[in-house]
Design an enzyme around this catalytic site. Structure first.
Site, short mmCIF file in Angstrom:
data_model
loop_
_atom_site.label_atom_id
_atom_site.label_comp_id
_atom_site.label_asym_id
_atom_site.label_seq_id
_atom_site.Cartn_x
_atom_site.Cartn_y
_atom_site.Cartn_z
N TYR A 1 -71.80 -38.52 -59.68
CA TYR A 1 -72.58 -39.67 -59.21
C TYR A 1 -73.43 -40.22 -60.35
O TYR A 1 -73.42 -41.41 -60.65
CB TYR A 1 -73.45 -39.28 -58.01
CG TYR A 1 -74.27 -40.43 -57.48
CD1 TYR A 1 -73.72 -41.33 -56.56
CD2 TYR A 1 -75.58 -40.64 -57.90
CE1 TYR A 1 -74.47 -42.41 -56.08
CE2 TYR A 1 -76.33 -41.71 -57.43
CZ TYR A 1 -75.78 -42.59 -56.52
OH TYR A 1 -76.52 -43.65 -56.05
N SER B 1 -78.65 -46.84 -60.11
CA SER B 1 -79.45 -45.81 -59.44
C SER B 1 -80.41 -45.21 -60.46
O SER B 1 -80.14 -45.29 -61.67
CB SER B 1 -78.50 -44.73 -58.91
OG SER B 1 -79.19 -43.53 -58.64
N1 LIG Z 1 -79.93 -45.24 -50.58
C1 LIG Z 1 -80.52 -44.98 -51.72
O1 LIG Z 1 -81.62 -44.38 -51.76
C2 LIG Z 1 -79.88 -45.41 -53.01
C3 LIG Z 1 -80.58 -45.18 -54.21
C4 LIG Z 1 -80.00 -45.57 -55.41
C5 LIG Z 1 -78.77 -46.21 -55.42
N2 LIG Z 1 -78.10 -46.43 -54.24
C6 LIG Z 1 -76.83 -47.13 -54.30
O2 LIG Z 1 -76.83 -48.21 -53.36
C7 LIG Z 1 -75.50 -48.48 -52.91
C8 LIG Z 1 -75.45 -48.45 -51.39
O3 LIG Z 1 -75.77 -47.14 -50.97
P1 LIG Z 1 -76.23 -46.77 -49.49
O4 LIG Z 1 -77.40 -45.91 -49.64
O5 LIG Z 1 -76.29 -48.00 -48.67
O6 LIG Z 1 -75.01 -45.85 -49.07
P2 LIG Z 1 -74.22 -45.71 -47.68
O7 LIG Z 1 -75.13 -45.94 -46.54
O8 LIG Z 1 -73.51 -44.41 -47.78
O9 LIG Z 1 -73.18 -46.92 -47.75
C9 LIG Z 1 -72.13 -46.92 -48.68
C10 LIG Z 1 -71.12 -47.95 -48.27
O10 LIG Z 1 -70.00 -47.88 -49.17
C11 LIG Z 1 -68.81 -47.85 -48.40
N3 LIG Z 1 -67.72 -47.14 -49.07
C12 LIG Z 1 -67.72 -45.86 -49.52
N4 LIG Z 1 -66.52 -45.55 -50.00
C13 LIG Z 1 -65.74 -46.65 -49.87
C14 LIG Z 1 -64.39 -46.93 -50.17
N5 LIG Z 1 -63.55 -46.02 -50.69
N6 LIG Z 1 -63.91 -48.17 -49.90
C15 LIG Z 1 -64.71 -49.11 -49.35
N7 LIG Z 1 -66.00 -48.90 -49.02
C16 LIG Z 1 -66.51 -47.67 -49.28
C17 LIG Z 1 -69.20 -47.14 -47.12
O11 LIG Z 1 -68.26 -47.40 -46.11
P3 LIG Z 1 -68.23 -46.48 -44.77
O12 LIG Z 1 -69.45 -46.88 -44.01
O13 LIG Z 1 -66.98 -46.90 -44.12
O14 LIG Z 1 -68.26 -45.06 -45.23
C18 LIG Z 1 -70.58 -47.71 -46.86
O15 LIG Z 1 -70.50 -48.95 -46.19
C19 LIG Z 1 -74.63 -47.41 -53.56
O16 LIG Z 1 -74.05 -47.97 -54.74
C20 LIG Z 1 -75.60 -46.32 -53.93
O17 LIG Z 1 -75.15 -45.54 -54.99
C21 LIG Z 1 -78.64 -46.04 -53.04
#
Ligand SMILES: NC(=O)c1ccc[n+]([C@@H]2O[C@H](COP(=O)([O-])OP(=O)(O)OC[C@H]3O[C@@H](n4cnc5c(N)ncnc54)[C@H](OP(=O)(O)O)[C@@H]3O)[C@@H](O)[C@H]2O)c1
Length: 246
Positions: free
Chosen positions: A166, A153
């Site tokens: 985070y 990130s």
């Molecule tokens: N979106 C952004 O702008 C952004 C920017 C920088 C980095 N990132 C990184 O990109 C990655 C994906 O993020 P996202 O934005 O797609 O987030 P998201 O929509 O919140 O999705 C996160 C996923 O992780 C799963 N998860 C969370 N806790 C878990 C656990 N204990 N066991 C198994 N699965 C678990 C969630 O499952 P549930 O659906 O069941 O909760 C969900 O499917 C992350 O590593 C995040 O830090 C995102």
């Protein structure tokens, strides 16, 4: 945006495990990998969401996926070993591991950061990525060329005030990826890289920026070129590097 056009058979016959595959970026990656020919193992904690992704993959006529309900926050050694045994029994190897699942925690100063939340975030975003990678290594070693992608990130590349656990978990993820790369570079055909997705419209993004118009940031599908590139054989020379998906 990362510039890459993936051929339609990029991931033909590859077995790829995606954590957090039920929603957001993990869902988009699972679908993108399946559309390019991979058999995707969908790991996540909410079965209904994984089932939806499974159905979408099936509807698209892509290789049948596998569903693995797994809570990364609560898993112990036995749970990881069972997961690996089951992948070994069904597929014999892993060609790719996308460490994607994470939680945001709270955005607050260190002084008021709850210890409980801190532990949950570090457990999910860092310890679980370590454990999943560690337990999957023997399966990845069975592949001709394997790719591990860790999800970083902007808050990990250069820590942000108030993003607490985070930010720390993502900075440590970069370090974990480097340690693993250095250990494996001369002894295996497993490559290890990190991706910073950049601002992407997901549940996590709207939690971090509730007032933001999601139309103004990239959709998860838009950032897939980097995810495809690093999983396919066109990136065999990429190892120990940091990538930006946007
Ligand atoms: N979106 C952004 O702008 C952004 C920017 C920088 C980095 N990132 C990184 O990109 C990655 C994906 O993020 P996202 O934005 O797609 O987030 P998201 O929509 O919140 O999705 C996160 C996923 O992780 C799963 N998860 C969370 N806790 C878990 C656990 N204990 N066991 C198994 N699965 C678990 C969630 O499952 P549930 O659906 O069941 O909760 C969900 O499917 C992350 O590593 C995040 O830090 C995102």
């Amino acid at each position: 945006m990362f510039d890459y056009q993936a051929p339609s058979d990029l991931l033909k016959d590859k077995i790829i495990l995606v954590s957090g595959a039920g929603s957001g970026i993990g869902k988009a990656a699972a679908l993108a990998y399946a559309h390019k020919g991979a058999t995707v193992i969908l790991l996540g904690r909410t079965v209904e969401k994984l089932e939806q992704v499974y159905d979408e993959i099936e509807k698209a006529g892509a290789p049948q996926a596998a569903i693995t309900p797994f809570d990364l926050a609560g898993a112990n050694d036995d749970n990881y070993q069972e997961l690996v045994n089951s992948i070994h029994a069904n597929f014999g190897r892993l060609d790719g591991l996308l460490n994607n699942a994470s939680i945001l925690g709270t955005l607050t100063p260190i002084q008021s950061y709850s210890l409980n939340t801190w532990n949950q975030v570090i457990q999910t975003n860092l310890n679980a990525q370590f454990a999943l990678s560690k337990y999957c290594l023997p399966l990845l070693q069975e592949a001709e060329n394997a790719s591990i992608i860790f999800t970083s990130s902007g808050a990990g590349r250069k820590p942000y005030a108030y993003w607490g656990a985070y930010s720390v978990s993502k900075a440590a993820t970069e370090a974990l990826a480097q340690v693993l790369f250095l250990e494996l570079e001369n002894t295996s055909k497993i490559r290890v890289n990190t991706i910073n997705p950049g601002s992407t419209a997901t549940k996590m993004r709207s939690q971090a920026f509730p007032g933001e118009n999601p139309e103004k940031v990239a959709k998860a599908e838009d950032i897939m070129p980097a995810y495809l590139y690093l999983m396919g054989n066109g990136s065999l020379q990429e190892n120990g590097k940091q990538f930006d998906a946007q």
